[in-house]
Design an enzyme around this catalytic site. Structure first.
Site, PDB file in Angstrom:
ATOM      1  N   GLU A 116      74.877   9.416  81.398  1.00  0.00           N
ATOM      2  CA  GLU A 116      73.423   9.418  81.363  1.00  0.00           C
ATOM      3  C   GLU A 116      73.045   8.489  80.319  1.00  0.00           C
ATOM      4  OE1 GLU A 116      71.590  13.554  82.277  1.00  0.00           O
ATOM      5  OE2 GLU A 116      73.118  13.834  80.972  1.00  0.00           O
ATOM      6  N   GLU A 138      78.195  18.233  85.734  1.00  0.00           N
ATOM      7  CA  GLU A 138      77.664  19.277  85.366  1.00  0.00           C
ATOM      8  C   GLU A 138      77.359  20.488  85.957  1.00  0.00           C
ATOM      9  OE1 GLU A 138      75.851  15.937  82.739  1.00  0.00           O
ATOM     10  OE2 GLU A 138      76.289  16.352  84.639  1.00  0.00           O
TER      11      GLU A 138
END
Length: 710
Positions: A116, A138
């Site tokens: 990210e 995730e």
């Protein structure tokens, strides 16, 4: 020392070196957030900055979120957690929108929060490293990418291309990242990486994200465009069919992606933060982080391995029996570069076992995942034979013959003469007590159980069973071998069925009991899937074969009778007996079991099962509870009896060995997250209605009295 080292070079380029103190990898912890705050303050105070480069001082670029922190997030702290995430994202957004070039110099793996961070940069250059992995995994821990990953991946790739990467947590290497346009350039060394980053900054003095340019359109279209709208009309139903409603993370990812694609970037980031907070403060992510992260890491670091014994490596492994299990073990061993002697009663049978490895390796070659040379090297490591003398010099021999004590004793005595001094003799039995099998050995201290799961090439778990006289040195060697071939070891003590086969049996039996009680078979299978089990009990029973289950039950009954005990017959036993002896239906391998297996067609439940059908008003939730409680309570009994020595082995073993619902974090964690006092009440209710298999172990009552979790 700051987690981000700030350095401005002669060209007014700020180089931000990520170097988390007290950790071997960079994570998005409090140190990082504090350092990011200080960094942004410095950037805001300086108007004379030509560009920004993120690089890392660790072996990898950035590992992701701090799971030790995330597991502590609770619903009562949701607002505080949400504000913390929003604050961090606002700072990254400031860097991204300042109007100057921002580059990620990726010296290695960047997963989760690390990827990210890389996505916040306008240009990404990666070191040419075949081991480097990128992506947003995730979802595998019950979470979603909460640092802007959903928003940016959707805007860069489009909804359709981003979905599998987000909802399945797929990781990808440098080449794949380049083909997706997510990595823009590569470098051969860290020096070249930095030089290329600096050169790009100089060549692009004014830079912004493509999706911040006015008029930018999301690839493939927004949710309202016809093609995407058509896909979204069926996507939620397809997703629910996969998750069975057990996993909120993929559903939250889809919602955040679709909602975020209809608004501006900053609003989309806030939507993402809300869904992230919902998941991070929820119980399911805690269950999954506890087992899939902390539990697996504990096992990797040798939690159940005897301490103070030197690490060991197998160099030559003998395998007795080239059937499905033996062939699978041979493949798993040889593919890690270890010499294998695969023995069977005839050279033809041994060659047939080796052909299994050839088939798996050929498939990898055809997919471009393996070179022809590497395939040939692996196959050359497997020596086939019908002569026990070829086992000479093996430091580990694993017998994988049929579940018959006399046969196992015979092959053990024949083979162990060829072991090196202090070599290990192992049995791949799934149910027979190791202490009894060890009596055939001339050295019981060097005898151990290594229970692999089928198919061996896909199943990660190996259950290591200690016999009464197995030495710590032998256990340590077995543990090291399992890790050497890339599998996950759990350690259990000896008893019939050990841990996994015993508890797995309770699940299948419960399904058969429900059938005997008159429940429609389709309802039974669906309830198991909705509980989170990967396959229904009737389908699994077909895979295992009804005749094998009958054989195991008869052997167990015989062993108990020899000790003056009895194993009463249940409705499940009667169902199996009728299926085999009345209807001649023995399971999938025989072509007919609880399911029909039409050639070239899809399997379907056998119509003859209506023999057992009758009116019953049992609810789906009651069936789900029966499936989960019967396994959890027996797992707790294993811990109480000392069959299991640790909660971690129980949780990891139940998920990876018997497919216990992963959303729960494992069979023991299921009781913890249910609430032990509530679990005791539920167990008592189930016991009163269905019998003593639901009787709460004393250990459950003790833990409640002590105010402890299991």
């Amino acid at each position: 020392m700051s987690a981000i080292q700030f350095e401005k070079n002669a060209d007014n380029i700020v180089i931000l070196t990520l170097d988390s103190p007290h950790q071997s990898a960079n994570t998005m912890n409090a140190d990082f957030r504090n350092a990011l705050t200080e960094t942004v303050e410095k950037l805001k105070a300086d108007d004379n900055i030509a560009g920004i480069i993120f690089r890392s001082n660790k072996k990898t670029f950035f590992a992701g979120g701090d799971l030790d922190e995330l597991i502590q997030a609770t619903p009562e702290h949701a607002a505080e957690f949400f504000n913390m995430i929003e604050d961090m994202k606002a700072k990254l957004r400031y860097i991204e929108t300042r109007g100057i070039p921002v580059v990620a110099a990726l010296n290695g793996t960047a997963l989760g929060g690390g990827w990210e961070l890389a996505l916040c940069c306008h240009h990404r250059i990666a070191l040419n490293d075949a081991k480097a992995k990128f992506g947003l995994p995730e979802v595998t821990l019950g979470l979603l990418p909460g640092g802007g990953g959903i928003v940016r991946m959707v805007r860069l790739l489009g909804l359709q291309n981003a979905f599998p990467l987000l909802m399945e947590g797929k990781q990808f290497g440098v080449e794949k990242a380049r083909s997706l346009g997510l990595i823009h350039d590569t470098a051969g060394s860290e020096q070249e990486l930095l030089e290329k980053a600096i050169a790009w900054v100089k060549a692009n003095p004014k830079s912004m994200q493509p999706f911040d340019v006015k008029g930018y359109k999301i690839p493939g279209g927004t949710p309202s465009s016809p093609a995407v709208a058509q896909m979204l009309a069926i996507a939620p139903a397809m997703l629910r069919d996969k998750t069975k409603g057990c996993y909120p993370a993929p559903e939250a990812i889809m919602a955040a992606a679709v909602e975020g694609a209809q608004v501006d970037v900053d609003t989309a980031l806030t939507i993402e933060s809300r869904y992230f907070t919902y998941l991070a403060t929820g119980q399911i992510s805690k269950n999954m982080i506890g087992t899939f992260w902390h539990g697996l890491n504990a096992i990797k670091s040798g939690a159940s391995r005897p301490k103070d014994i030197a690490k060991w490596q197998a160099t030559k492994v003998g395998i007795l029996g080239a059937g499905m299990m033996g062939a699978g073990i041979a493949y798993a061993t040889a593919s890690k570069g270890i010499a294998v002697v695969l023995k069977d009663v005839s050279i033809e049978a041994a060659e047939k076992g080796k052909a299994y490895s050839q088939k798996l390796l050929d498939k990898k070659v055809s997919q471009g995942r393996l070179s022809v040379e590497r395939r040939d090297q692996v196959l050359a490591l497997i020596q086939t034979t019908a002569d026990a003398a070829d086992l000479q010099g093996c430091d580990l021999i694993i017998e994988a013959v049929f579940e018959n004590p006399e046969l196992k004793a015979k092959v053990t005595q024949e083979a162990e003469n060829y072991l090196v001094d202090a070599g290990v003799m192992a049995s791949n039995t799934s149910t027979l007590p190791i202490t009894e099998l060890a009596q055939a050995s001339k050295n019981e201290q060097n005898f151990i159980g290594l229970h692999f799961f089928s198919p061996v090439d896909k199943m990660q778990l190996v259950e290591i069973i200690k016999g009464k006289n197995t030495s710590n040195e032998t256990l340590a060697k077995a543990y090291d071998f399992v890790q050497q071939i890339g599998k996950t070891p759990i350690v259990v003590n000896d008893s019939r069925g050990f841990f996994t086969s015993r508890v797995f049996g309770t699940f299948v039996q419960e399904g058969l009991r429900l059938l005997a009680e008159g429940v429609h078979p389709a309802r039974i299978e669906m309830a198991a899937l909705k509980a989170g089990m990967p396959v229904g009990p009737l389908a699994i029973q077909d895979e295992v074969s009804l005749t094998l289950s009958e054989h195991v039950a008869n052997e167990a009954r015989k062993a108990l009778l020899a000790k003056g005990k009895d194993l009463p017959r249940s409705g499940a036993d009667d169902v199996i007996h009728s299926m085999i002896h009345e209807f001649g239906r023995k399971g999938k391998a025989a072509g007919a079991g609880f399911y029909d297996y039409p050639e070239g067609g899809k399997k379907q439940l056998w119509d003859g099962l209506k023999k057992w059908q009758q009116d019953t008003d049992i609810s789906e939730q009651e069936m789900i509870d029966r499936f989960l409680f019967v396994q959890s309570l027996d797992t707790l009994r294993c811990l109480e009896e000392g069959v299991l020595e640790s909660t971690v082995d129980g949780n990891v073993g139940s998920i990876f060995g018997i497919g216990f619902a992963p959303w729960t974090g494992g069979a023991l964690q299921y009781l913890n997250q249910y609430g032990l006092e509530k679990a005791l009440i539920r167990a008592n209710t189930l016991q009163a209605k269905y019998g003593d298999r639901f009787k709460a172990p004393q250990l459950l009552k003790d833990k409640i009295a002590q105010g402890e979790k299991i």
